[in-house]
Design a protein around this motif. Structure first.
Motif, PDB file in Angstrom:
ATOM      1  N   VAL A  72      -5.726   3.942   0.820  1.00 55.82           N
ATOM      2  CA  VAL A  72      -5.607   2.241   1.192  1.00 55.82           C
ATOM      3  C   VAL A  72      -6.697   1.597   0.128  1.00 55.82           C
ATOM      4  O   VAL A  72      -6.150   0.830  -0.310  1.00 55.82           O
ATOM      5  N   CYS A  99      -7.764  -6.681  15.430  1.00 51.89           N
ATOM      6  CA  CYS A  99      -7.282  -6.763  14.170  1.00 51.89           C
ATOM      7  C   CYS A  99      -7.872  -8.074  13.579  1.00 51.89           C
ATOM      8  O   CYS A  99      -8.451  -8.105  12.406  1.00 51.89           O
ATOM      9  N   SER A 134       0.499  -8.690  -2.225  1.00 51.36           N
ATOM     10  CA  SER A 134       0.742  -7.394  -1.907  1.00 51.36           C
ATOM     11  C   SER A 134      -0.200  -6.411  -1.108  1.00 51.36           C
ATOM     12  O   SER A 134       0.033  -5.616  -0.418  1.00 51.36           O
ATOM     13  N   PRO A 164       0.741  -6.009   3.249  1.00 54.83           N
ATOM     14  CA  PRO A 164       1.560  -4.777   3.712  1.00 54.83           C
ATOM     15  C   PRO A 164       0.516  -3.496   3.289  1.00 54.83           C
ATOM     16  O   PRO A 164       0.932  -2.510   4.301  1.00 54.83           O
ATOM     17  N   VAL A 165      -0.004  -3.331   2.386  1.00 54.42           N
ATOM     18  CA  VAL A 165      -0.844  -2.136   2.043  1.00 54.42           C
ATOM     19  C   VAL A 165      -1.951  -1.904   3.226  1.00 54.42           C
ATOM     20  O   VAL A 165      -1.726  -0.540   3.833  1.00 54.42           O
ATOM     21  N   GLY A 176      -2.041  -3.603   5.993  1.00 52.12           N
ATOM     22  CA  GLY A 176      -1.536  -3.526   7.517  1.00 52.12           C
ATOM     23  C   GLY A 176      -0.457  -2.474   7.746  1.00 52.12           C
ATOM     24  O   GLY A 176      -0.733  -2.321   9.010  1.00 52.12           O
ATOM     25  N   ALA A 177      -0.228  -1.422   6.796  1.00 52.60           N
ATOM     26  CA  ALA A 177       0.739  -0.563   7.236  1.00 52.60           C
ATOM     27  C   ALA A 177      -0.237   0.508   8.003  1.00 52.60           C
ATOM     28  O   ALA A 177       0.240   1.105   8.959  1.00 52.60           O
ATOM     29  N   LEU A 178      -1.266   0.858   7.534  1.00 56.37           N
ATOM     30  CA  LEU A 178      -2.165   1.664   8.052  1.00 56.37           C
ATOM     31  C   LEU A 178      -2.704   1.148   9.545  1.00 56.37           C
ATOM     32  O   LEU A 178      -2.929   2.101  10.502  1.00 56.37           O
ATOM     33  N   THR A 179      -3.021  -0.085   9.606  1.00 56.35           N
ATOM     34  CA  THR A 179      -3.888  -0.611  10.881  1.00 56.35           C
ATOM     35  C   THR A 179      -2.463  -0.521  11.910  1.00 56.35           C
ATOM     36  O   THR A 179      -2.627  -0.276  12.980  1.00 56.35           O
ATOM     37  N   ILE A 180      -1.353  -0.843  11.371  1.00 51.83           N
ATOM     38  CA  ILE A 180       0.049  -0.896  12.260  1.00 51.83           C
ATOM     39  C   ILE A 180       0.223   0.544  12.840  1.00 51.83           C
ATOM     40  O   ILE A 180       0.439   0.825  14.026  1.00 51.83           O
ATOM     41  N   TYR A 181       0.071   1.524  12.006  1.00 54.99           N
ATOM     42  CA  TYR A 181       0.494   2.919  12.197  1.00 54.99           C
ATOM     43  C   TYR A 181      -0.660   3.390  13.493  1.00 54.99           C
ATOM     44  O   TYR A 181      -0.329   3.946  14.345  1.00 54.99           O
TER      45      TYR A 181
END
Length: 457
Positions: A251, A321, A278, A281-282, A284-289
């Motif tokens: 990340v 978050c 951009s 989403p980069v 946010g993807a790991l945090t959401i995961y």
């Protein structure tokens, strides 16, 4: 007829007055806009020549002490670095913030290096909680990129007011948490002392071993230490959650690549904003995961022991978050590491002080280093000074961790870390607040422009 002519003349006169007022207003606005642009264009960075003398020596000493205390509390020490760089060495405000980030990165790197081989004070786990870092670090890095932009836009007095409010709030919360933890440690010491005396009276032949650090067993799930085979030392390779570190580093690299690409586009152009957004989403993807896994109970904050939650509510995950983003914004805006928000937050979550400090510093390493790269691309600091002070704070971070660990082992009170955290934040509030207020008074006397800056200029 004469009356109609008179009315017509009055209307013309009124229109002339209105036109005059409009022209005056336009002239005033244009002059003000030109003054603003001139103020923005005329801003010059003050970089003193690097000659060894009392200023550099004093700056190194203060930087070393600040990094040692900051690393012990998990806050980096940026609130001490910025006033030192400005008042003693002589850098301007914006350059001081940029170099402060280099120093925070050094202190964080030294601290992480020391903590990679350390274990949880009571559980068979690494000292750094990698699941906690996986959840907070992406939001912290995202917040830093926003904070660096705000640093360009916000006027100095806005930064000063925000800084004083946040620091006083965090310092008071940490101090109250420290008192609460100190009282728990005192009770734990008395219980262990009474148990030891009772055991000696009932069974004189039985040897009772009391641990050096009763405060480290405040969690209900941890049994008292007894004499027996010591735990085997775990190597660094086994002590690190490499998958988590790999995800965090990935990340970091992706956001860094976006920042570098953005630097080569025209400010405020369509590609500029596309690259900027951009990052969301980069990160946010790991945090959401990680958030989904925490919500479903597939992962948990294991450093809390049995007190750790098996599942998290959605509202709490969203709140955490936002705290991560705010910590990053404040860090990028003020030249700090973000640990002054994460540290107290982790303590409120029930994380042991040692783990809280180590994890906050670990997450801070990624965000602080990101700021250094961004400030370097903006050409905000001289490299020789940055390298020198980076080296000083790196050594100080290792020394600070070593000394604090020895003190905790000797006194048996992990609450020392919380009091160090509170004191560091308070000193930062006083130092940065004092410098900021002095600058505001100076700007008011010289009638300087004190509004928002244009980030597209």
């Amino acid at each position: 007829m004469a009356g109609e002519n008179m009315n017509f003349i009055n209307i013309l006169a009124s229109l002339a007055v209105v036109a005059s007022l409009v022209t005056t207003a336009e002239s005033s606005f244009t002059q003000q806009n030109q003054t603003q642009k001139a103020s923005q264009a005329d801003y010059k960075h003050v970089w003193p020549e690097m000659k060894f003398g009392w200023k550099i020596a004093m700056g190194g000493i203060i930087g070393f002490i600040g990094a040692a205390f900051g690393s012990a509390g998990g806050v980096g020490g940026g609130g001490i670095f910025v006033p030192m760089l400005k008042l003693i060495i002589g850098f301007d405000s914006k350059s001081s913030i940029a170099i402060s980030k280099c120093m925070v990165t050094g202190a964080a790197a030294g601290t992480v290096y020391y903590n990679l081989n350390q274990r949880h004070p009571t559980l068979d786990l690494p000292l750094i909680d990698y699941d906690l870092a996986l959840f907070f670090q992406p939001m912290l890095v995202l917040g830093v990129t926003i904070g660096v932009t705000f640093n360009v836009i916000f006027a100095d007095w806005m930064i000063t007011v925000l800084l004083i409010i946040i620091f006083l709030l965090m310092s008071s919360k940490a101090f109250l948490k420290g008192i609460k933890t100190w009282n728990k440690e005192t009770i734990a010491k008395k219980v262990l002392s009474n148990f030891s005396e009772a055991a000696r009276c009932l069974e004189p032949k039985v040897e009772v071993v009391v641990s050096k650090s009763p405060s480290e067993r405040l969690s209900n799930n941890v049994e008292n230490e007894t004499k027996g085979p010591k735990k085997e030392k775990v190597s660094v390779i086994q002590n690190v959650y490499w998958k988590g570190v790999g995800l965090l580093f990935a990340v970091w690299l992706m956001i860094l690549a976006l920042q570098i690409a953005k630097n080569y586009t025209k400010d405020c152009s369509v590609p500029y904003w596309m690259l900027d957004f951009s990052q969301v989403p980069v990160a946010g993807a790991l945090t959401i995961y990680e958030a989904v896994r925490l919500y479903k109970g597939k992962r948990k904050i294991s450093s809390k022991g049995s007190a750790g939650e098996n599942k998290f509510r959605v509202s709490k995950l969203i709140f955490y978050c936002l705290c991560g983003v705010v910590a990053g914004i404040a860090g990028g805006l003020l030249g700090l590491g973000g640990g002054f928000i994460l540290g107290p937050l982790f303590l409120e979550m029930g994380i042991p002080p040692q783990v809280s400090s180590a994890t906050a510093t670990f997450a801070m390493t990624f965000s602080a280093s990101m700021s250094v790269v961004e400030y370097y691309l903006l050409k905000r600091f001289p490299i020789p000074y940055a390298l020198y002070l980076f080296g000083v704070t790196t050594v100080a971070g290792i020394v600070g961790q070593y000394v604090v660990k020895k003190v905790i082992d000797m006194l048996g009170r992990a609450s020392i870390i919380i009091f160090v955290l509170s004191l560091t934040i308070l000193i930062s509030a006083i130092a940065l607040g004092g410098v900021g207020i002095a600058d505001i008074i100076k700007d008011l006397k010289h009638k300087e422009y004190m509004g928002f800056q244009n980030m597209c200029s």
